[in-house]
Design a protein around this motif. Sequence first.
Motif, PDB file in Angstrom:
ATOM      1  N   VAL A  63       0.853  -1.188   0.000  1.00  0.00           N
ATOM      2  CA  VAL A  63       0.000   0.000   0.000  1.00  0.00           C
ATOM      3  C   VAL A  63       0.885   1.233   0.000  1.00  0.00           C
ATOM      4  CG1 VAL A  63      -2.035  -1.035   1.058  1.00  0.00           C
ATOM      5  CG2 VAL A  63      -0.183  -0.234   2.512  1.00  0.00           C
ATOM      6  N   TYR A  64       0.335   2.336  -0.510  1.00  0.00           N
ATOM      7  CA  TYR A  64       1.117   3.556  -0.686  1.00  0.00           C
ATOM      8  C   TYR A  64       0.366   4.731  -0.051  1.00  0.00           C
ATOM      9  CZ  TYR A  64       3.178   0.483  -4.186  1.00  0.00           C
ATOM     10  OH  TYR A  64       3.770  -0.581  -4.815  1.00  0.00           O
ATOM     11  N   PRO A  65       0.503   4.892   1.258  1.00  0.00           N
ATOM     12  CA  PRO A  65      -0.245   5.969   1.931  1.00  0.00           C
ATOM     13  C   PRO A  65       0.321   7.345   1.614  1.00  0.00           C
ATOM     14  CG  PRO A  65       1.255   4.910   3.464  1.00  0.00           C
ATOM     15  CD  PRO A  65       1.333   4.114   2.193  1.00  0.00           C
ATOM     16  N   GLN A  66      -0.544   8.353   1.731  1.00  0.00           N
ATOM     17  CA  GLN A  66      -0.111   9.749   1.604  1.00  0.00           C
ATOM     18  C   GLN A  66       0.451  10.188   2.952  1.00  0.00           C
ATOM     19  OE1 GLN A  66      -0.207  11.476  -1.281  1.00  0.00           O
ATOM     20  NE2 GLN A  66      -1.025   9.642  -2.294  1.00  0.00           N
ATOM     21  N   ARG A  67       1.763  10.388   3.026  1.00  0.00           N
ATOM     22  CA  ARG A  67       2.413  10.572   4.324  1.00  0.00           C
ATOM     23  C   ARG A  67       3.003  11.950   4.570  1.00  0.00           C
ATOM     24  NH1 ARG A  67       4.302   6.363   7.116  1.00  0.00           N
ATOM     25  NH2 ARG A  67       6.378   7.266   7.324  1.00  0.00           N
ATOM     26  N   ILE A  94      15.785   5.814   2.329  1.00  0.00           N
ATOM     27  CA  ILE A  94      14.703   5.542   1.382  1.00  0.00           C
ATOM     28  C   ILE A  94      13.390   5.453   2.143  1.00  0.00           C
ATOM     29  CG2 ILE A  94      16.195   4.351  -0.267  1.00  0.00           C
ATOM     30  CD1 ILE A  94      15.128   1.699   0.851  1.00  0.00           C
ATOM     31  N   ALA A  95      12.302   5.698   1.425  1.00  0.00           N
ATOM     32  CA  ALA A  95      10.984   5.656   2.049  1.00  0.00           C
ATOM     33  C   ALA A  95      10.664   4.251   2.537  1.00  0.00           C
ATOM     34  CB  ALA A  95       9.926   6.121   1.055  1.00  0.00           C
ATOM     35  N   PRO A  96      10.022   4.139   3.698  1.00  0.00           N
ATOM     36  CA  PRO A  96       9.608   2.812   4.163  1.00  0.00           C
ATOM     37  C   PRO A  96       8.543   2.232   3.237  1.00  0.00           C
ATOM     38  CG  PRO A  96       8.693   4.529   5.560  1.00  0.00           C
ATOM     39  CD  PRO A  96       9.655   5.202   4.646  1.00  0.00           C
ATOM     40  N   ARG A  97       8.452   0.917   3.223  1.00  0.00           N
ATOM     41  CA  ARG A  97       7.451   0.222   2.410  1.00  0.00           C
ATOM     42  C   ARG A  97       6.433  -0.429   3.346  1.00  0.00           C
ATOM     43  NH1 ARG A  97      10.479  -1.444  -2.302  1.00  0.00           N
ATOM     44  NH2 ARG A  97       8.775  -2.844  -2.945  1.00  0.00           N
ATOM     45  N   PHE A  98       5.150  -0.395   2.937  1.00  0.00           N
ATOM     46  CA  PHE A  98       4.087  -0.897   3.794  1.00  0.00           C
ATOM     47  C   PHE A  98       3.286  -1.982   3.080  1.00  0.00           C
ATOM     48  CE2 PHE A  98       4.940   3.432   5.142  1.00  0.00           C
ATOM     49  CZ  PHE A  98       5.082   3.281   6.513  1.00  0.00           C
ATOM     50  N   PHE A  99       2.897  -3.002   3.856  1.00  0.00           N
ATOM     51  CA  PHE A  99       2.115  -4.116   3.341  1.00  0.00           C
ATOM     52  C   PHE A  99       0.939  -4.352   4.287  1.00  0.00           C
ATOM     53  CE2 PHE A  99       6.491  -4.472   2.088  1.00  0.00           C
ATOM     54  CZ  PHE A  99       6.431  -4.798   0.739  1.00  0.00           C
ATOM     55  N   TYR A 100      -0.243  -4.555   3.711  1.00  0.00           N
ATOM     56  CA  TYR A 100      -1.466  -4.638   4.509  1.00  0.00           C
ATOM     57  C   TYR A 100      -2.257  -5.883   4.141  1.00  0.00           C
ATOM     58  CZ  TYR A 100      -5.985  -3.301   6.517  1.00  0.00           C
ATOM     59  OH  TYR A 100      -7.156  -3.274   7.237  1.00  0.00           O
ATOM     60  N   ASN A 101      -2.776  -6.550   5.181  1.00  0.00           N
ATOM     61  CA  ASN A 101      -3.624  -7.717   4.984  1.00  0.00           C
ATOM     62  C   ASN A 101      -5.056  -7.333   5.357  1.00  0.00           C
ATOM     63  OD1 ASN A 101      -5.047 -10.189   5.213  1.00  0.00           O
ATOM     64  ND2 ASN A 101      -3.165 -11.293   5.698  1.00  0.00           N
ATOM     65  N   PRO A 102      -5.952  -7.139   4.400  1.00  0.00           N
ATOM     66  CA  PRO A 102      -7.316  -6.686   4.706  1.00  0.00           C
ATOM     67  C   PRO A 102      -8.122  -7.704   5.505  1.00  0.00           C
ATOM     68  CG  PRO A 102      -7.125  -7.315   2.393  1.00  0.00           C
ATOM     69  CD  PRO A 102      -5.737  -7.336   2.958  1.00  0.00           C
ATOM     70  N   ARG A 103      -7.764  -8.975   5.445  1.00  0.00           N
ATOM     71  CA  ARG A 103      -8.514  -9.992   6.185  1.00  0.00           C
ATOM     72  C   ARG A 103      -8.240  -9.902   7.682  1.00  0.00           C
ATOM     73  NH1 ARG A 103      -7.326 -14.905   8.051  1.00  0.00           N
ATOM     74  NH2 ARG A 103      -5.274 -14.876   7.042  1.00  0.00           N
ATOM     75  N   VAL A 118      -3.633   1.906  12.034  1.00  0.00           N
ATOM     76  CA  VAL A 118      -4.945   2.393  12.474  1.00  0.00           C
ATOM     77  C   VAL A 118      -5.706   3.006  11.307  1.00  0.00           C
ATOM     78  CG1 VAL A 118      -6.132   4.104  13.916  1.00  0.00           C
ATOM     79  CG2 VAL A 118      -4.260   2.730  14.868  1.00  0.00           C
ATOM     80  N   MET A 119      -5.026   3.809  10.511  1.00  0.00           N
ATOM     81  CA  MET A 119      -5.684   4.454   9.377  1.00  0.00           C
ATOM     82  C   MET A 119      -6.099   3.441   8.318  1.00  0.00           C
ATOM     83  SD  MET A 119      -3.710   8.137   8.990  1.00  0.00           S
ATOM     84  CE  MET A 119      -2.033   7.546   9.129  1.00  0.00           C
ATOM     85  N   PHE A 120      -5.287   2.403   8.105  1.00  0.00           N
ATOM     86  CA  PHE A 120      -5.666   1.355   7.161  1.00  0.00           C
ATOM     87  C   PHE A 120      -6.905   0.607   7.669  1.00  0.00           C
ATOM     88  CE2 PHE A 120      -0.941   0.949   5.856  1.00  0.00           C
ATOM     89  CZ  PHE A 120      -1.096   1.974   4.937  1.00  0.00           C
TER      90      PHE A 120
END
Length: 237
Positions: free
Chosen positions: A101-105, A124-133, A171-173
């Motif tokens: 995911v690519y949040p507006q930060r 470098i920018a951190p990378r984020f991964f999200y599990n919707p389940r 939390v925002m995700f």
Amino acid sequence: MLPRMGFKAGLRLYSNATKKFVIAPKRQSNKWLLASTFAASFGAGWFVTQHMTFADVLAKWMYDNVPENDEGLMKYKAQLNSRLENMSVVKQLKAVGYSEVYPQRKKSNTLIDETLRAPGGITIAPRFFYNPRTKETVGVYHLGMKLTGYPFLVHGGILATVMEDLMRESVMFAKGTATEKTKDITLSYKFPTFANQFVVVRITEVEEHGKNVKLRAEIMDQSGDRTLVKGKGSFST
């Protein structure tokens, strides 16, 4: 009849008769000292090289105060992004249902995305991964040499900042909001964190109570095998 001897001759004979032979002790071999010194040096060198490269160590000085379009800096950033993309943890996340995911930060995360965004910091920018389940989030951050407290060890305040950053994104995700408010965070440091390595920050538990969210999280080393920091936090939306 034995011949008579003078006093001095008799004394010499007595001295020779009573002389003791002393065997000098063997010198202890120093081969074990040399072997242990070599083993300790080899072990320390191997341990350090597992956590940092020569380019990482030099980044603090080589690319400090250089423009963003500097060729050397751009190559260094590309190298870090390539290393991140090929991390076994990243490949495993994609295989078990996590999506990047690519949040507006820029507006709410100025410390990590502006103040610390420098060679030797968070380059470098951190990378984020999200599990919707499961509503769990994982972030991968590279922490450079400028972020140390003790030599080669990342400052505890930086680790707290990274932990909070990942929690806020989670939390925002989970709530689908653009803002949140941190109520409290508690951290427990389990193992020293070496600088110039990637760390994996992951949410391990999410509890939602209306507008309030409670999280548990941990920071792991770049292999994902060792827990460095554990934490929990409360947030509201």
